[in-house]
Design an enzyme around this catalytic site. Structure first.
Site, PDB file in Angstrom:
ATOM      1  N   PRO A  43       0.883  -1.234   0.067  1.00  0.00           N
ATOM      2  CG  PRO A  43      -0.032  -1.044   2.202  1.00  0.00           C
ATOM      3  CD  PRO A  43       0.498  -1.969   1.362  1.00  0.00           C
ATOM      4  CD  GLU A  44       3.025   3.392  -4.109  1.00  0.00           C
ATOM      5  OE1 GLU A  44       2.925   4.764  -4.256  1.00  0.00           O
ATOM      6  OE2 GLU A  44       3.278   2.580  -5.189  1.00  0.00           O
TER       7      GLU A  44
END
Ligand code: ZN
Length: 283
Positions: free
Chosen positions: A2-3
């Site tokens: 996840p960013e």
């Protein structure tokens, strides 16, 4: 992994379940994730009211009435799910516990928040609220790309004289916090900048255009997360992982989407990470 947009989507999804509610029971099923949990974590969380849910870079920060902040990092494979009814109007059954459900919070509003992480690269820690910014994971982070500390002057000063490729510079968390491989590729495509170009050799005009492009790429992704999930939550209660279409990321050998461009997207490896770009549009 996840960013920033995915983590922001998770944070927003947790808000209705956790904000203002009390953790009536914290269940911690292991001694560690990536690192050991802080001592007595379950006891320190039980009875605490959630005063605020913030995000710094890819970390979720949960400010508690006990004066501590719970730091949550999803790592590579961490997922948070919400079950039950946060309004507490109905009795809901929670789904059966699954393998890799490492931490479970039961809130006084009837919601259950579960942290599941098969690969255990995630992390949780507790610090006094006024010391969380100096946590070793946060202390060296650069400004938030969506915050006021990130602007044209700042970016120009940080890129000046650098011989590293712009791709690597933008991935450097000390320069900008929270940008990862996907959104750096997308931002460079929209800005028409080759990922191979030396950071210090980018004109001031292009740096000026890059700042709002980075913001827009992230805002678009956050908006896509919000629109693809009902109340930021999928039917199975999972928060924050959403599909949306990228212009270059993952599109090796596919045609460039720039109108009238005849190029195809190529993939190169830079610092061990894949960069996707169009050699015709990006110089
Ligand atoms: Zn192109």
């Amino acid at each position: 992994m996840p960013e920033l947009p995915e983590v922001e989507t998770v944070r927003r999804g947790l808000e209705p379940a956790m904000q203002g509610a009390i953790i009536i029971h914290a269940q911690v099923n292991r001694p560690d994730l990536r690192w050991p949990f802080p001592e007595n974590i379950a006891a320190r969380l039980t009875g605490a009211r959630v005063e605020a849910l913030r995000r710094r870079s890819k970390y979720i920060l949960v400010d508690l009435s006990t004066g501590e902040t719970l730091l949550i990092h999803l790592g590579m494979s961490g997922r948070m799910t919400v079950s039950g009814d946060p309004l507490g109007q109905f009795t809901h059954d929670h789904p059966k516990a699954e393998k890799h459900d490492h931490v479970v919070f039961d809130m006084n509003n009837g919601a259950r928040v579960t942290f599941n992480d098969p690969r255990r690269f995630g992390a949780m820690d507790l610090r006094p609220i006024d010391q969380i910014e100096t946590h070793p994971l946060l202390a060296k982070l650069g400004p938030e790309p969506l915050g006021n500390g990130f602007d044209e002057t700042y970016l120009r000063d940080r890129l000046m004289g650098r011989n590293t490729p712009i791709k690597s510079a933008l991935l450097d968390q000390r320069i900008i916090a929270g940008l990862g491989n996907i959104y750096v590729c997308e931002a460079l495509f929209r800005a028409g900048i080759s990922p191979k170009r030396k950071a210090g050799a980018i004109s001031e005009a292009r740096i000026k255009s890059l700042v709002p492009i980075i913001r827009k790429v992230l805002q678009d992704a956050i908006a896509a997360g919000g629109s693809s999930l009902r109340d930021f939550r999928q039917a199975d209660g999972e928060l924050g992982y959403f599909q949306h279409s990228f212009d270059v990321y993952g599109r090796e050998d596919e045609p460039c989407r720039t109108p009238a461009c005849t190029g195809t997207i190529c993939r190169i490896t830079q610092s061990g990470r894949s960069s996707y770009y169009c050699a015709q549009c990006q110089r």
